[in-house]
Design a protein around this motif. Sequence first.
Motif, PDB file in Angstrom:
ATOM      1  N   LYS A 232       7.727  15.186   8.698  1.00 32.68           N
ATOM      2  CA  LYS A 232       6.929  14.100   8.128  1.00 32.68           C
ATOM      3  C   LYS A 232       6.492  13.077   9.177  1.00 32.68           C
ATOM      4  O   LYS A 232       5.732  12.165   8.863  1.00 32.68           O
ATOM      5  CB  LYS A 232       7.727  13.381   7.039  1.00 32.68           C
ATOM      6  CG  LYS A 232       8.167  14.298   5.909  1.00 32.68           C
ATOM      7  CD  LYS A 232       9.046  13.543   4.921  1.00 32.68           C
ATOM      8  CE  LYS A 232       9.549  14.455   3.820  1.00 32.68           C
ATOM      9  NZ  LYS A 232      10.453  13.736   2.871  1.00 32.68           N
TER      10      LYS A 232
ATOM     11  N   ILE B 228      -0.249   0.656  10.717  1.00 36.12           N
ATOM     12  CA  ILE B 228      -0.935   1.002   9.472  1.00 36.12           C
ATOM     13  C   ILE B 228      -0.898  -0.177   8.497  1.00 36.12           C
ATOM     14  O   ILE B 228      -1.893  -0.490   7.831  1.00 36.12           O
ATOM     15  CB  ILE B 228      -0.295   2.249   8.843  1.00 36.12           C
ATOM     16  CG1 ILE B 228      -0.631   3.481   9.669  1.00 36.12           C
ATOM     17  CG2 ILE B 228      -0.763   2.438   7.407  1.00 36.12           C
ATOM     18  CD1 ILE B 228      -0.041   4.753   9.124  1.00 36.12           C
TER      19      ILE B 228
ATOM     20  N   TYR C 110       4.943   4.815   2.452  1.00 40.48           N
ATOM     21  CA  TYR C 110       5.369   6.172   2.838  1.00 40.48           C
ATOM     22  C   TYR C 110       5.752   6.227   4.315  1.00 40.48           C
ATOM     23  O   TYR C 110       6.812   6.763   4.679  1.00 40.48           O
ATOM     24  CB  TYR C 110       4.241   7.148   2.546  1.00 40.48           C
ATOM     25  CG  TYR C 110       4.517   8.574   2.988  1.00 40.48           C
ATOM     26  CD1 TYR C 110       5.413   9.381   2.283  1.00 40.48           C
ATOM     27  CD2 TYR C 110       3.879   9.100   4.104  1.00 40.48           C
ATOM     28  CE1 TYR C 110       5.665  10.681   2.688  1.00 40.48           C
ATOM     29  CE2 TYR C 110       4.127  10.402   4.518  1.00 40.48           C
ATOM     30  CZ  TYR C 110       5.024  11.185   3.805  1.00 40.48           C
ATOM     31  OH  TYR C 110       5.280  12.480   4.216  1.00 40.48           O
ATOM     32  N   GLN C 111       4.916   5.672   5.173  1.00 41.49           N
ATOM     33  CA  GLN C 111       5.208   5.693   6.609  1.00 41.49           C
ATOM     34  C   GLN C 111       6.437   4.843   6.946  1.00 41.49           C
ATOM     35  O   GLN C 111       7.236   5.213   7.821  1.00 41.49           O
ATOM     36  CB  GLN C 111       3.989   5.204   7.396  1.00 41.49           C
ATOM     37  CG  GLN C 111       2.777   6.112   7.298  1.00 41.49           C
ATOM     38  CD  GLN C 111       3.029   7.492   7.885  1.00 41.49           C
ATOM     39  OE1 GLN C 111       3.884   7.680   8.750  1.00 41.49           O
ATOM     40  NE2 GLN C 111       2.275   8.475   7.398  1.00 41.49           N
TER      41      GLN C 111
ATOM     42  N   ASP D 197       0.846  -1.186   0.000  1.00 41.20           N
ATOM     43  CA  ASP D 197       0.000   0.000   0.000  1.00 41.20           C
ATOM     44  C   ASP D 197       0.887   1.244   0.000  1.00 41.20           C
ATOM     45  O   ASP D 197       1.943   1.271   0.631  1.00 41.20           O
ATOM     46  CB  ASP D 197      -0.908  -0.002   1.229  1.00 41.20           C
ATOM     47  CG  ASP D 197      -1.848   1.186   1.250  1.00 41.20           C
ATOM     48  OD1 ASP D 197      -1.551   2.148   1.984  1.00 41.20           O
ATOM     49  OD2 ASP D 197      -2.854   1.165   0.524  1.00 41.20           O
TER      50      ASP D 197
ATOM     51  N   GLU E  52       0.390   4.263   1.309  1.00 39.36           N
ATOM     52  CA  GLU E  52       0.485   4.908   2.621  1.00 39.36           C
ATOM     53  C   GLU E  52       1.414   4.139   3.549  1.00 39.36           C
ATOM     54  O   GLU E  52       2.213   4.724   4.280  1.00 39.36           O
ATOM     55  CB  GLU E  52      -0.913   5.015   3.237  1.00 39.36           C
ATOM     56  CG  GLU E  52      -0.934   5.615   4.636  1.00 39.36           C
ATOM     57  CD  GLU E  52      -0.442   7.050   4.679  1.00 39.36           C
ATOM     58  OE1 GLU E  52      -0.075   7.515   5.781  1.00 39.36           O
ATOM     59  OE2 GLU E  52      -0.441   7.716   3.621  1.00 39.36           O
TER      60      GLU E  52
ATOM     61  N   SER F  77       4.029   2.796  11.594  1.00 41.46           N
ATOM     62  CA  SER F  77       3.979   2.254  10.232  1.00 41.46           C
ATOM     63  C   SER F  77       3.552   0.795  10.240  1.00 41.46           C
ATOM     64  O   SER F  77       2.831   0.337   9.342  1.00 41.46           O
ATOM     65  CB  SER F  77       5.355   2.403   9.567  1.00 41.46           C
ATOM     66  OG  SER F  77       6.331   1.600  10.223  1.00 41.46           O
TER      67      SER F  77
END
Length: 297
Positions: free
Chosen positions: A148, A214, A97-98, A92, A94, A211
């Motif tokens: 971030k 998620i 990214y995390q 995924d 997201e 992360s």
Amino acid sequence: MLSIAFVPSAALVLVALFIGGFLVQQAIRDRDDAENGAVTMAGTSRGIATLQRERAVALQAPGSRSATYLAYADRIDTSLSSLREIARSAPDAEVGYQQTIAVELLTAVEGMDRSDALAVAGIDDEGRHEFAAAVGAYRSRLDAVAGKMTESNRQAYRNLVASVDWSRFGAVETALSAATPPPVGQDAWRVAAGVVGRSLGDLAARQIEYSAQIAIDGGRRVLGGALAAATAIALLAGVVMAIAMQLARRLPIPIIRCPSRVEVTPPDLSHLVSDYAEKSTLLAHTSRRTGRADLSR
């Protein structure tokens, strides 16, 4: 008619079950990949922390400090590279990214620990340039990744930067880079270094946990959606099949029966027999009167 309706309906149900099974299987694979990636990241980050502690001890021992430093640096860099690969292959966007933010933060923490290990081991003129470069690199990386992070991590980082320990630690780093006497004593410097190192390590650990959560939540959400979609497809196919079968039962079906034998009615010849008898009688009567038959009739 029921057979004609049953065949395509059954085929539709089989296709629906196949599609639903494929969706569920893919979702399970994505969920497992996400959870495995999260577990690997957490385990690797703990392994890096262990290597950092071992390096600090090894650099205090007599021997080739340069070789020891490079050996641990290579091992930790390899671990960080594996974490970056996990983030790049995340199922995924997201999650990826995390995880990338977590890896960058962990890399900054390693840069801080690496420069501090050099300082504790002792900096000569040859190693001063490397030390200054390491300090500048990890501070730049921290500044880039700080905005971030999660809101709680950003606040924790702001509190750390505003603390006395951060100021003392940074002042010693600046003095060592410039070959000037440190502004604080050895004990105060090491206390400040411990606070800064633990605080940055906690930030990295929390970012990795975030992360990971998620990734796990996303994998379970995808699996739940796939199960719901598979159920809906199967139910729809079942409803269509039931409707088709019901309609097939209600349609009027003409029945055509083929007779087993053909019954032939014999023709009525009674009038012919009657005519023949009448003519025979007339012929006999005429023959007696005239001696010949009148065949004109």
